[in-house]
Scaffold this motif. Structure first.
Motif, PDB file in Angstrom:
ATOM      1  N   LEU A 136       0.808  -1.224   0.000  1.00  0.00           N
ATOM      2  CA  LEU A 136       0.000   0.000   0.000  1.00  0.00           C
ATOM      3  C   LEU A 136       0.845   1.281   0.000  1.00  0.00           C
ATOM      4  N   ILE A 137       1.801   1.393   0.936  1.00  0.00           N
ATOM      5  CA  ILE A 137       2.597   2.624   1.011  1.00  0.00           C
ATOM      6  C   ILE A 137       3.440   2.807  -0.260  1.00  0.00           C
ATOM      7  N   PRO A 138       4.122   1.747  -0.767  1.00  0.00           N
ATOM      8  CA  PRO A 138       4.828   1.926  -2.046  1.00  0.00           C
ATOM      9  C   PRO A 138       3.899   2.319  -3.197  1.00  0.00           C
ATOM     10  N   LEU A 139       2.679   1.788  -3.200  1.00  0.00           N
ATOM     11  CA  LEU A 139       1.713   2.119  -4.250  1.00  0.00           C
ATOM     12  C   LEU A 139       1.343   3.599  -4.195  1.00  0.00           C
ATOM     13  N   VAL A 140       1.098   4.091  -2.985  1.00  0.00           N
ATOM     14  CA  VAL A 140       0.765   5.510  -2.809  1.00  0.00           C
ATOM     15  C   VAL A 140       1.917   6.377  -3.302  1.00  0.00           C
ATOM     16  N   ILE A 141       3.139   6.018  -2.909  1.00  0.00           N
ATOM     17  CA  ILE A 141       4.303   6.837  -3.259  1.00  0.00           C
ATOM     18  C   ILE A 141       4.565   6.780  -4.766  1.00  0.00           C
ATOM     19  N   LEU A 142       4.566   5.586  -5.343  1.00  0.00           N
ATOM     20  CA  LEU A 142       4.876   5.456  -6.777  1.00  0.00           C
ATOM     21  C   LEU A 142       3.807   6.100  -7.660  1.00  0.00           C
ATOM     22  N   SER A 143       2.529   5.922  -7.309  1.00  0.00           N
ATOM     23  CA  SER A 143       1.485   6.534  -8.133  1.00  0.00           C
ATOM     24  C   SER A 143       1.563   8.052  -8.037  1.00  0.00           C
ATOM     25  N   GLY A 144       1.956   8.572  -6.870  1.00  0.00           N
ATOM     26  CA  GLY A 144       2.147  10.014  -6.725  1.00  0.00           C
ATOM     27  C   GLY A 144       3.308  10.499  -7.577  1.00  0.00           C
ATOM     28  N   LEU A 145       4.417   9.754  -7.552  1.00  0.00           N
ATOM     29  CA  LEU A 145       5.598  10.163  -8.322  1.00  0.00           C
ATOM     30  C   LEU A 145       5.332  10.130  -9.828  1.00  0.00           C
ATOM     31  N   THR A 146       4.361   9.302 -10.252  1.00  0.00           N
ATOM     32  CA  THR A 146       4.053   9.193 -11.680  1.00  0.00           C
ATOM     33  C   THR A 146       3.411  10.486 -12.195  1.00  0.00           C
ATOM     34  N   MET A 147       2.940  11.335 -11.286  1.00  0.00           N
ATOM     35  CA  MET A 147       2.381  12.616 -11.721  1.00  0.00           C
ATOM     36  C   MET A 147       3.459  13.689 -11.862  1.00  0.00           C
ATOM     37  N   SER A 148       4.714  13.360 -11.489  1.00  0.00           N
ATOM     38  CA  SER A 148       5.794  14.346 -11.551  1.00  0.00           C
ATOM     39  C   SER A 148       6.484  14.335 -12.910  1.00  0.00           C
ATOM     40  N   HIS A 149       6.580  15.501 -13.540  1.00  0.00           N
ATOM     41  CA  HIS A 149       7.282  15.598 -14.822  1.00  0.00           C
ATOM     42  C   HIS A 149       8.745  15.218 -14.662  1.00  0.00           C
ATOM     43  N   THR A 150       9.365  15.674 -13.571  1.00  0.00           N
ATOM     44  CA  THR A 150      10.783  15.388 -13.342  1.00  0.00           C
ATOM     45  C   THR A 150      11.023  13.883 -13.239  1.00  0.00           C
ATOM     46  N   VAL A 151      10.244  13.230 -12.374  1.00  0.00           N
ATOM     47  CA  VAL A 151      10.467  11.805 -12.122  1.00  0.00           C
ATOM     48  C   VAL A 151      10.206  10.987 -13.382  1.00  0.00           C
ATOM     49  N   THR A 152       9.131  11.323 -14.110  1.00  0.00           N
ATOM     50  CA  THR A 152       8.789  10.514 -15.285  1.00  0.00           C
ATOM     51  C   THR A 152       9.686  10.832 -16.488  1.00  0.00           C
ATOM     52  N   ALA A 153      10.335  12.033 -16.488  1.00  0.00           N
ATOM     53  CA  ALA A 153      11.306  12.302 -17.555  1.00  0.00           C
ATOM     54  C   ALA A 153      12.428  11.269 -17.452  1.00  0.00           C
ATOM     55  N   LEU A 154      12.773  10.924 -16.214  1.00  0.00           N
ATOM     56  CA  LEU A 154      13.858   9.964 -15.993  1.00  0.00           C
ATOM     57  C   LEU A 154      13.351   8.522 -16.012  1.00  0.00           C
ATOM     58  N   PHE A 155      12.158   8.292 -15.470  1.00  0.00           N
ATOM     59  CA  PHE A 155      11.602   6.934 -15.400  1.00  0.00           C
ATOM     60  C   PHE A 155      10.237   6.864 -16.100  1.00  0.00           C
ATOM     61  N   PRO A 156      10.220   6.952 -17.442  1.00  0.00           N
ATOM     62  CA  PRO A 156       8.928   6.902 -18.148  1.00  0.00           C
ATOM     63  C   PRO A 156       8.228   5.548 -17.976  1.00  0.00           C
ATOM     64  N   GLU A 157       8.973   4.538 -17.494  1.00  0.00           N
ATOM     65  CA  GLU A 157       8.379   3.207 -17.259  1.00  0.00           C
ATOM     66  C   GLU A 157       7.215   3.289 -16.275  1.00  0.00           C
ATOM     67  N   LEU A 158       7.231   4.320 -15.428  1.00  0.00           N
ATOM     68  CA  LEU A 158       6.144   4.464 -14.444  1.00  0.00           C
ATOM     69  C   LEU A 158       4.790   4.595 -15.139  1.00  0.00           C
ATOM     70  N   PHE A 159       4.779   5.256 -16.312  1.00  0.00           N
ATOM     71  CA  PHE A 159       3.520   5.396 -17.050  1.00  0.00           C
ATOM     72  C   PHE A 159       3.016   4.025 -17.488  1.00  0.00           C
ATOM     73  N   THR A 160       3.955   3.174 -17.928  1.00  0.00           N
ATOM     74  CA  THR A 160       3.585   1.822 -18.350  1.00  0.00           C
ATOM     75  C   THR A 160       3.060   1.037 -17.151  1.00  0.00           C
ATOM     76  N   LEU A 161       3.746   1.185 -16.013  1.00  0.00           N
ATOM     77  CA  LEU A 161       3.362   0.454 -14.802  1.00  0.00           C
ATOM     78  C   LEU A 161       1.920   0.756 -14.398  1.00  0.00           C
ATOM     79  N   PHE A 162       1.530   2.049 -14.456  1.00  0.00           N
ATOM     80  CA  PHE A 162       0.201   2.425 -13.984  1.00  0.00           C
ATOM     81  C   PHE A 162      -0.817   2.576 -15.121  1.00  0.00           C
ATOM     82  N   GLY A 163      -0.376   2.425 -16.356  1.00  0.00           N
ATOM     83  CA  GLY A 163      -1.313   2.545 -17.483  1.00  0.00           C
ATOM     84  C   GLY A 163      -1.666   3.983 -17.801  1.00  0.00           C
ATOM     85  N   GLY A 164      -0.707   4.907 -17.634  1.00  0.00           N
ATOM     86  CA  GLY A 164      -0.942   6.303 -18.002  1.00  0.00           C
ATOM     87  C   GLY A 164      -0.982   7.227 -16.803  1.00  0.00           C
TER      88      GLY A 164
END
Lengths: 254, 272
Positions: free
Chosen positions: B194-222
């Protein structure tokens, strides 16, 4: 002895969580809370700078993914005769001014801007309210214009002064970014959207696209670009209209 | 006879665990309050990459009455529609624009500042989670106390544990020293999922984080799916806290609170 101290710490933490339930506004006015928020904001900025040290690009999309309708937010039609006249003249009498800490001050017409090397990018625009849309933007990279102006060694920030006056306090919109984001390849000054002249609701004649950051940093109706070594002389001192008006974070890549 | 026995005094929580528990508790309160204030200005949740006023929402609070008429609102979740008139929904005028919100925000609210509070909570939650997990991994506590043992996961044991929960049977004596199986499963899920899910889904909204880790979009489906999952995981956190508090009340609120504050607990005597 040990036990007492533990209990005191724990009770203190409990008390502060209770205070919070009483309302964020009140806690915000205390200096501890302000310091905490500043600290976490600074930590966030440093971490983002570290993450961006390899200079990654944000995603770009295919034409087929462009949003059918792109929402407009903030000003959609600047008030005042000056802007109406600019629109009536199709911005033929308008010039982008570049000044401040530069060796060459510039005044560029839309034709001058069109004659520079152009970049077209299809990116996702995200608002801090939560929504997003995909759009195509074209224009010169900001780095091209900065290179023409030759920033002085003392310059640190790029400030955007805009043509639209904000309803809430009657002050023209302004925003700022640092030189690192200013020379990012996807930071452009867009005069075209979806292969057409930039429409008025989206910031005609020129808007900033700083794709590393969210909505409000992407200033519309850009009229003058000022290079500066500090932001505290600008507006309320926090570097942007929303930053001053409702305490929005200055670095908005998060 | 029992009166002459020294009461059992258990050391249940180390200082490290107690500090983690309360920091996380404060972080979650700040995160939920500030998060609701952010959702409030755009009460629509989408699936996929893109979502805005022109696209269909998966979950949405909707105003269904015409302007000027008494407000009628509906909460739509997929194809389900719940009438929320009189409970949820408020018009908020900002300059020339009118926002449809879930509830009227506090008058002196600074919306941009709310996001600073949310990120502060994010830091508190993420850093203390990292420290806690590092602490768990560097000690034997994870295996010894949190993760359920294989024998505990046998249906007979799970059924017995469930019965004890359903009959509100308090743990006493030695058994109060350990987490029971359902507790272990729940705590494992909160810490590992649960806590990792909350943190990772939050980070997926960050332009900075996803510029480096675009895989997060794939993980959450957008990006918008990540925002929706961020919200849904919050509702699971709220459900966990509700059950956590109810369980604490059933099991004896004050001794448990005392043990999470001081580390020590004096459980009732084991029935002979």
């Amino acid at each position: 002895m040990k036990k007492t101290i533990d209990r005191r710490i724990a009770l203190k933490m409990l008390a502060s969580s209770g205070l919070l339930l009483g309302g964020c506004g009140r806690l915000d006015s205390t200096s501890t809370a302000t310091a905490l928020l500043k600290g976490s904001d600074a930590l966030g900025f440093d971490l983002q700078r570290l993450l961006l040290s390899s200079r990654p690009l944000v995603r770009e999309f295919a034409k087929s993914q462009i949003s059918e309708k792109f929402p407009t937010n903030g000003t959609t039609l600047p008030k005042g005769e000056h802007y109406q006249q600019l629109v009536a003249d199709n911005f033929s009498n308008w010039k982008l001014k570049v000044d401040g800490l530069v060796e060459n001050k510039l005044a560029l017409s839309l034709n001058d801007i069109r004659s520079l090397p152009q970049r077209t990018q299809i990116t996702m625009h995200n608002c801090d309210e939560g929504w997003g849309a995909i759009g195509q933007w074209s224009g010169p990279q900001l780095s091209t214009i900065l290179a023409m102006a030759v920033p002085k060694a003392s310059s640190r920030y790029v400030v955007f002064h805009c043509l639209d006056t904000m309803e809430a306090n009657g002050i023209p919109y302004y925003e700022s970014i640092d030189l690192i984001d200013a020379v990012h390849p996807q930071t452009i000054l867009a005069h075209r959207m979806h292969d057409q002249s930039l429409p008025v609701p989206h910031g005609a004649p020129l808007r900033l696209r700083v794709e590393l950051q969210i909505g409000y940093k992407n200033a519309k109706y850009v009229d003058r670009i000022e290079l500066t070594d500090r932001l505290d002389h600008l507006g309320g001192g926090k570097g942007g209209w929303w930053e001053d008006f409702d305490n929005a974070p200055w670095y908005a890549g998060q | 006879m029992a009166t002459t026995e020294t009461p059992l005094r258990l050391y249940r929580h180390t200082r490290f665990v107690r500090l983690w528990h309360w920091t996380t508790a404060v972080a979650i309160v700040i995160a939920i309050l500030s998060g609701l204030l952010i959702l409030n200005v755009h009460p629509r949740l989408y699936l996929g990459e893109v979502g805005n006023e022109h696209t269909a929402a998966w979950i949405e609070l909707k105003k269904v009455s015409p302007p000027g008429a008494p407000m009628k609102t509906e909460l739509k979740i997929g194809s389900m529609v719940i009438d929320t008139s009189g409970y949820l929904g408020a018009d908020l005028a900002v300059g020339e624009a009118t926002y449809f919100t879930i509830f009227p925000p506090p008058e002196d609210l600074e919306f941009g500042g709310t996001r600073k509070w949310h990120f502060l909570a994010g830091w508190m939650l993420a850093l203390t989670w990292l420290a806690y997990v590092a602490g768990l991994l560097s000690s034997s506590r994870l295996r010894r106390k949190i993760l359920p043992e294989a024998k505990e996961l046998r249906p007979a044991n799970l059924a017995g544990d469930l019965m004890r929960h359903l009959t509100f049977k308090r743990a006493s004596g030695e058994s109060a020293r350990h987490y029971n199986t359902l507790q272990k499963i729940t705590y494992s899920a909160v810490i590992v999922v649960l806590i990792p899910l909350v943190i990772l889904s939050g980070l997926t909204m960050s332009h900075t984080v996803t510029a480096l880790f675009p895989e997060l979009f794939t993980l959450f489906g957008g990006r918008q799916s990540a925002r929706t999952i961020h919200f849904l995981s919050m509702t699971i956190v709220v459900a966990f806290i509700a059950v956590h508090l109810v369980q604490a009340v059933i099991a004896g609120f004050w001794p448990l609170l005392k043990s999470m504050l001081t580390g020590y607990m004096t459980p009732g005597q084991e029935k002979k």
